[in-house]
Design a protein around this motif. Structure first.
Motif, PDB file in Angstrom:
ATOM      1  N   TYR A 177      -8.677  -4.933   9.343  1.00 37.04           N
ATOM      2  CA  TYR A 177      -9.043  -3.919   7.871  1.00 37.04           C
ATOM      3  C   TYR A 177     -10.059  -5.272   6.841  1.00 37.04           C
ATOM      4  CZ  TYR A 177      -4.427  -0.681   8.134  1.00 37.04           C
ATOM      5  OH  TYR A 177      -4.063  -0.261   8.342  1.00 37.04           O
ATOM      6  N   PRO A 178     -11.404  -5.571   8.213  1.00 42.71           N
ATOM      7  CA  PRO A 178     -12.154  -6.613   8.192  1.00 42.71           C
ATOM      8  C   PRO A 178     -12.591  -5.371   6.837  1.00 42.71           C
ATOM      9  CG  PRO A 178     -13.276  -5.029   9.530  1.00 42.71           C
ATOM     10  CD  PRO A 178     -11.204  -4.819   9.207  1.00 42.71           C
ATOM     11  N   ASP A 179     -12.554  -4.091   5.801  1.00 37.20           N
ATOM     12  CA  ASP A 179     -13.401  -4.320   4.488  1.00 37.20           C
ATOM     13  C   ASP A 179     -12.354  -4.014   3.394  1.00 37.20           C
ATOM     14  OD1 ASP A 179     -11.439  -1.954   6.059  1.00 37.20           O
ATOM     15  OD2 ASP A 179     -12.079  -0.468   5.418  1.00 37.20           O
ATOM     16  N   HIS A 180     -10.842  -5.093   3.254  1.00 41.49           N
ATOM     17  CA  HIS A 180      -9.915  -5.230   2.463  1.00 41.49           C
ATOM     18  C   HIS A 180     -10.158  -6.960   2.559  1.00 41.49           C
ATOM     19  CE1 HIS A 180      -9.696  -1.107   3.180  1.00 41.49           C
ATOM     20  NE2 HIS A 180      -8.324  -1.497   1.903  1.00 41.49           N
ATOM     21  N   ARG A 181      -9.875  -7.349   1.146  1.00 46.85           N
ATOM     22  CA  ARG A 181     -10.173  -8.516   0.951  1.00 46.85           C
ATOM     23  C   ARG A 181      -8.173  -8.719   0.317  1.00 46.85           C
ATOM     24  NH1 ARG A 181     -14.138 -11.877  -2.310  1.00 46.85           N
ATOM     25  NH2 ARG A 181     -13.132 -14.084  -1.842  1.00 46.85           N
ATOM     26  N   PHE A 182      -7.762  -9.939   0.629  1.00 46.60           N
ATOM     27  CA  PHE A 182      -6.699  -9.859   0.949  1.00 46.60           C
ATOM     28  C   PHE A 182      -6.372 -11.628   0.477  1.00 46.60           C
ATOM     29  CE2 PHE A 182      -6.442  -7.759   4.525  1.00 46.60           C
ATOM     30  CZ  PHE A 182      -5.156  -6.944   4.451  1.00 46.60           C
ATOM     31  N   SER A 183      -5.836 -11.837  -1.362  1.00 44.18           N
ATOM     32  CA  SER A 183      -5.558 -12.826  -1.650  1.00 44.18           C
ATOM     33  C   SER A 183      -3.559 -13.203  -1.585  1.00 44.18           C
ATOM     34  CB  SER A 183      -5.676 -12.346  -2.728  1.00 44.18           C
ATOM     35  OG  SER A 183      -7.366 -12.172  -3.060  1.00 44.18           O
ATOM     36  N   VAL A 184      -3.372 -14.734  -2.104  1.00 46.49           N
ATOM     37  CA  VAL A 184      -2.096 -14.945  -1.818  1.00 46.49           C
ATOM     38  C   VAL A 184      -1.242 -15.582  -2.739  1.00 46.49           C
ATOM     39  CG1 VAL A 184       0.405 -15.290  -0.220  1.00 46.49           C
ATOM     40  CG2 VAL A 184      -2.070 -14.037   1.430  1.00 46.49           C
ATOM     41  N   LEU A 186       0.245 -12.575   8.609  1.00 45.91           N
ATOM     42  CA  LEU A 186       0.042 -11.279   8.960  1.00 45.91           C
ATOM     43  C   LEU A 186      -0.820 -10.972   8.489  1.00 45.91           C
ATOM     44  CD1 LEU A 186       3.936 -10.489   7.513  1.00 45.91           C
ATOM     45  CD2 LEU A 186       2.325  -9.809   9.428  1.00 45.91           C
ATOM     46  N   ILE A 187      -1.430 -11.789   7.107  1.00 45.40           N
ATOM     47  CA  ILE A 187      -2.694 -11.416   6.831  1.00 45.40           C
ATOM     48  C   ILE A 187      -3.522 -11.999   7.837  1.00 45.40           C
ATOM     49  CG2 ILE A 187      -4.680 -12.206   4.838  1.00 45.40           C
ATOM     50  CD1 ILE A 187      -1.341 -10.827   3.831  1.00 45.40           C
ATOM     51  N   ARG A 188      -3.784 -12.602   8.445  1.00 44.95           N
ATOM     52  CA  ARG A 188      -4.682 -13.215   9.513  1.00 44.95           C
ATOM     53  C   ARG A 188      -5.309 -11.655  10.538  1.00 44.95           C
ATOM     54  NH1 ARG A 188      -3.602 -18.432   9.746  1.00 44.95           N
ATOM     55  NH2 ARG A 188      -1.646 -17.625  11.805  1.00 44.95           N
ATOM     56  N   SER A 189      -3.667 -10.957  10.415  1.00 45.30           N
ATOM     57  CA  SER A 189      -4.029  -9.912  11.643  1.00 45.30           C
ATOM     58  C   SER A 189      -4.370  -9.126  11.233  1.00 45.30           C
ATOM     59  CB  SER A 189      -2.224  -9.622  12.032  1.00 45.30           C
ATOM     60  OG  SER A 189      -2.337  -8.391  12.674  1.00 45.30           O
ATOM     61  N   PHE A 190      -3.782  -8.299   9.521  1.00 41.22           N
ATOM     62  CA  PHE A 190      -4.758  -7.345   8.580  1.00 41.22           C
ATOM     63  C   PHE A 190      -6.152  -7.247   8.536  1.00 41.22           C
ATOM     64  CE2 PHE A 190      -0.437  -6.151   9.011  1.00 41.22           C
ATOM     65  CZ  PHE A 190      -0.189  -5.152   8.720  1.00 41.22           C
ATOM     66  N   THR A 194       3.574  -3.224   3.842  1.00 47.46           N
ATOM     67  CA  THR A 194       4.687  -3.669   3.096  1.00 47.46           C
ATOM     68  C   THR A 194       6.446  -4.005   4.351  1.00 47.46           C
ATOM     69  OG1 THR A 194       3.843  -2.170   1.316  1.00 47.46           O
ATOM     70  CG2 THR A 194       6.792  -1.955   1.468  1.00 47.46           C
ATOM     71  N   ARG A 195       6.259  -2.942   5.354  1.00 48.40           N
ATOM     72  CA  ARG A 195       7.204  -3.180   6.710  1.00 48.40           C
ATOM     73  C   ARG A 195       6.976  -4.054   7.622  1.00 48.40           C
ATOM     74  NH1 ARG A 195       7.790   3.178   8.884  1.00 48.40           N
ATOM     75  NH2 ARG A 195       9.062   4.342   7.600  1.00 48.40           N
ATOM     76  N   ALA A 196       5.714  -4.745   7.039  1.00 49.80           N
ATOM     77  CA  ALA A 196       6.339  -6.381   8.221  1.00 49.80           C
ATOM     78  C   ALA A 196       6.803  -7.154   7.664  1.00 49.80           C
ATOM     79  CB  ALA A 196       4.420  -6.636   8.495  1.00 49.80           C
ATOM     80  N   VAL A 212       8.434 -19.317   5.731  1.00 47.58           N
ATOM     81  CA  VAL A 212       7.805 -17.904   5.166  1.00 47.58           C
ATOM     82  C   VAL A 212       6.171 -17.934   5.154  1.00 47.58           C
ATOM     83  CG1 VAL A 212       8.166 -17.061   3.099  1.00 47.58           C
ATOM     84  CG2 VAL A 212      10.011 -17.992   3.435  1.00 47.58           C
ATOM     85  N   THR A 213       5.777 -19.304   4.897  1.00 47.90           N
ATOM     86  CA  THR A 213       4.374 -19.324   4.719  1.00 47.90           C
ATOM     87  C   THR A 213       3.913 -19.084   6.355  1.00 47.90           C
ATOM     88  OG1 THR A 213       4.182 -21.404   4.876  1.00 47.90           O
ATOM     89  CG2 THR A 213       4.307 -20.788   2.849  1.00 47.90           C
ATOM     90  N   GLY A 214       3.985 -19.438   6.877  1.00 46.42           N
ATOM     91  CA  GLY A 214       3.362 -19.264   8.460  1.00 46.42           C
ATOM     92  C   GLY A 214       3.169 -17.737   8.683  1.00 46.42           C
ATOM     93  N   ALA A 215       4.722 -16.979   8.345  1.00 50.09           N
ATOM     94  CA  ALA A 215       4.547 -15.871   9.009  1.00 50.09           C
ATOM     95  C   ALA A 215       3.566 -15.078   8.383  1.00 50.09           C
ATOM     96  CB  ALA A 215       6.264 -14.543   8.482  1.00 50.09           C
ATOM     97  N   VAL A 216       3.410 -14.891   6.635  1.00 52.31           N
ATOM     98  CA  VAL A 216       2.141 -14.283   6.186  1.00 52.31           C
ATOM     99  C   VAL A 216       1.354 -14.802   5.757  1.00 52.31           C
ATOM    100  CG1 VAL A 216       1.847 -14.387   3.898  1.00 52.31           C
ATOM    101  CG2 VAL A 216       4.622 -14.485   3.959  1.00 52.31           C
TER     102      VAL A 216
END
Length: 782
Positions: free
Chosen positions: A199-206, A191-195, A94-96, A184-188
């Motif tokens: 946090y490999p035990d979490h899945r991210f969808s955008v 961030l997703i790749r970094s997280f 959220t902060r990022a 915007v999409t590049g920054a997001v």
């Protein structure tokens, strides 16, 4: 003077050099416009500026803060979000996101402004302000409070508590939309790749509107940088295999590249921007131009194999093919110009760019191509493809012997298949604009199973007077309307200030749940809401739901994934309810990106089909004028129209839905497949004019023309199958259906068309433009 020899000026006259220079100058001047062309990255490119639905959406955005967003769903591996690791992830991300370009607001579970009562005071604090606050006691409090928050459940928190989401609101300056979206999409994505790494035990969808804009751009870019090189490779390989002449392939490539540069450059001068639909124009141009050139080249090679000199072979090819090629170019241009009936600019752009490319192809085929062909070496050896084509005589004898059974079998079968075409449902699905391989589609479909992604409808309810939203009658109707919406099966959840207004009344009465209802008067409601606004932390204002003067409120219905038909049906049901229940003093309008795409999808399908109908009529009249015979013109429609109708019937069996991309296939396909019909009829009528029997004329047509028809059709099919690999699903489906139409047209030209002319056209028309003579007579005349 022999009319066939009038074409010699293309090669031998001094005027041809002047015309060559003029065409090259025009092409290069047009190509200079390429500097003005770019790739569009805004979903608004699908709409005209004066489109009523788009204007209504802009009105919504002017009244409330922007709804452009990036929506990130987080899925813990253990299925539990109420633990220090997951809540810490949400807090950090959220902060990022606040630091990402053009972000004006970020909403998540951890920064949710939780309200509580402390005597006569209202306390508003974020669930998590610092990570060291995440004690087990605090986490238990968050779980208990969050599960009862109407503004969280269904919006940023799944009902089962297994998924949470972060919504970043984006406010783009609008100076350079493509650069802003990509920033915007590049920054997001970064961030997703970094997280994901942390946090490999979490899945991210955008998903989200800004991500959708980025997906449109990425799909167009991917097609442009992958399909065009594939097409160039395809041209060179096919020329090598079919013509056994890399130089001939190079000649075709020169014409194709010049036509491509000229058409795209002229489109740039006209202010046209490439988008996901129109980026397929170069691929279509490549395919059509190569297929047309094959008629000229295959005839030259056949003449050289028979011992004719290169110059004479080129002359004879142009004498015999000039008029059919001119007619086929014209009918192709008519077919693509019919796409100007489209209500969506990118599809008009697609038709216009291809039409310009075909026009440049015609000019270049009459000037540049013959000069190149006079200077290259053709192989006199037969290739495997040549040997295959040389064996087509048995096929002609088979068709002649069985023409009646062919008619009795193929016509009813084709008509039966064509009769299924109206059964296709005119429908569209915004998410399915993208291929399944596209991350945006996969993520959007996954998010839709737990939240509502981009399928929403915003309703603006307003009264004329300032602070009118606090009037009891207004709030009571808002409560009634929202309650009814939540009961509808398509609605995932709703969002409005209503819950907050009722909860403020509860908090101002000591937190007593019995006071969770609307205040009794407008003054109390306004004062409580003002106190709430003043207590909100930075970046958490209510302008996304309430107008600045408090005269209107936005109620958002978050929907499950719906097709355009389903969304419009829901929209109409809501309109019916509002007509019965809406107080006269309250004004209501609605909009959202999903709504306007549903409308443009439906209207564009109808408009493209209307354009295709007009194209059929114009092409029919063109053929009648060319052959100076209404009878031949009407007869030619059977092998032209029936394959397209049958292809749509077959599409009903395999898919059943016609989207706004597929609606333009009918006009495109008939404009393309007329090419082969014209070549066949020209050769057949010429044989009749020279006194051949219908059977002998068919045999000669198979020997002299059918090879070029077969090769060009196969090249068209391969070219459109390449288009079917597009990352933009509408282009892929367009490629598949057009390729299917061409395959059926080839079968018709090989089998049904000869049977038709043998049965219904056994004599040459009384008046015809065709005065061709056989090759021997042409040589003698020379």
């Amino acid at each position: 003077m022999n009319k066939g020899i009038k074409t010699d000026w293309i090669i031998r006259s001094g005027a041809s050099r002047w015309l060559l220079a003029l065409v090259l100058l025009l092409t290069l001047a047009s190509a200079a416009g390429l500097t003005r062309m770019g790739l569009a990255s805004d979903y608004r490119v699908f709409f005209d500026d004066d489109d009523r639905d788009l204007q209504r959406l802009e009105q919504m955005l002017d009244t409330y803060s922007t709804t452009d967003n990036v929506f990130i769903m987080i899925e813990p591996g253990d299925g539990r979000i109420y633990n220090p690791r997951t809540l810490g992830l949400v807090h950090e991300l959220t902060r990022a996101l606040w630091r990402a370009p053009h972000v004006s607001r970020v909403d998540s579970l951890t920064n949710f402004p939780y309200s509580s009562a402390d005597g006569d005071d209202i306390l508003i604090e974020e669930f998590v302000y610092e990570l060291d606050e995440l004690t087990q006691q605090r986490i238990a409090l968050i779980e208990t409070a969050a599960s009862g928050e109407r503004d969280l459940v269904g919006n940023l928190l799944s009902a089962d508590g297994r998924y949470t989401a972060i919504n970043a609101t984006i406010r783009l300056p609008g100076i350079d939309h493509k650069a802003e979206v990509l920033a915007v999409t590049g920054a997001v994505d970064g961030l997703i790749r970094s997280f994901e790494a942390d946090y490999p035990d979490h899945r991210f969808s955008v998903t989200g509107v800004v991500e959708m804009n980025g997906a449109f751009f990425q799909a167009a870019k991917k097609d442009f940088v992958t399909l065009i090189p594939l097409m160039i490779l395809f041209v060179l390989i096919s020329a090598g295999l079919i013509l056994r002449s890399p130089a001939a392939g190079g000649a075709i490539m020169v014409v194709v590249v010049l036509a491509l540069l000229g058409s795209l450059g002229l489109a740039g001068w006209l202010g046209i921007q490439l988008s996901a639909p129109s980026v397929s124009a170069p691929i279509i141009m490549f395919t059509v131009i190569v297929a047309s050139a094959i008629h000229i080249l295959s005839y030259i090679q056949r003449q050289i194999r028979s011992g004719v000199s290169r110059e004479e072979a080129v002359l004879q090819s142009y004498r015999r093919n000039l008029k059919p090629i001119a007619v086929s170019h014209i009918t192709t241009i008519i077919g693509f110009l019919a796409m100007n009936f489209s209500d969506s600019p990118p599809f008009r752009d697609l038709g216009n760019i291809v039409a310009l490319g075909v026009l440049f192809s015609l000019l270049l085929s009459l000037t540049v191509l013959p000069q190149l062909l006079l200077r290259i070496r053709f192989s006199s050896r037969a290739t495997g493809a040549n040997r295959l084509l040389d064996r087509m005589a048995p096929l002609s004898d088979w068709v002649i012997a069985r023409r009646r059974p062919i008619l009795w079998l193929m016509l009813p079968l084709s008509l039966g298949l064509a009769a299924l075409s109206p059964q296709n449902q005119l429908d569209d699905d915004l998410i399915r604009y993208f291929d399944e391989s596209q991350p945006f589609r996969a993520d959007a479909e996954r998010i839709d199973r737990h939240f509502s992604g981009i399928y929403t409808i915003d309703y603006s309810l307003s009264v004329p007077e300032q602070n009118g939203m606090f009037q009891p009658a207004f709030l009571q109707f808002l409560e009634q309307f929202e309650a009814w919406l939540r009961q509808q099966p398509e609605v995932f959840t709703t969002a409005s200030p209503l819950h907050r207004i009722k909860d403020l009344n509860r908090l101002m009465n000591g937190g007593d749940q019995a006071f969770y209802h609307l205040p009794g008067d407008a003054t109390t409601a306004a004062q409580q809401f003002l106190l709430y606004e003043m207590s909100l932390p930075f970046g958490r204002d209510v302008t996304h739901q309430v107008s600045f003067d408090k005269s209107s409120v936005k109620l958002t219905a978050r929907l499950k994934n719906l097709s355009s038909v389903g969304l419009i049906a829901f929209e109409e049901r809501v309109e019916d309810w509002l007509r019965q229940h809406r107080p006269q003093a309250i004004g209501i309008y609605h909009s959202s990106p999903a709504v306007i795409f549903s409308h443009i999808g439906q209207s564009n399908i109808v408009s493209l089909l209307e354009g295709a109908s007009l194209a059929f009529v114009v092409i029919s009249l063109t053929l009648m004028l060319v052959f100076r015979s209404p009878y031949i013109g009407l007869l030619s429609l059977i092998p032209n129209m029936l394959p397209v109708a049958a292809a749509f019937g077959f599409w009903y069996l395999v898919n059943g839905q016609i989207s706004m991309g597929l609606a333009g296939v009918s006009a495109m396909a008939i404009g393309i497949i007329v090419d082969d019909t014209v070549h066949f009829l020209y050769q057949y009528v010429d044989g009749l004019k020279r006194g051949l029997s219908p059977e002998d004329s068919v045999r000669e047509t198979f020997g002299k023309t059918m090879g070029g028809i077969l090769i060009s059709s196969l090249l068209l099919v391969v070219g459109f199958l390449l288009l079917s690999t597009s990352a933009f699903e509408k282009n892929a489906q367009m490629g598949m259906l057009t390729g299917m139409s061409i395959v059926l047209a080839l079968i018709f030209d090989l089998i049904l068309l000869p049977a038709l002319v043998l049965t219904f056209m056994r004599r040459a028309p009384a008046v015809a433009t065709l005065q061709f003579r056989d090759d021997k007579e042409l040589n003698n005349a020379k």
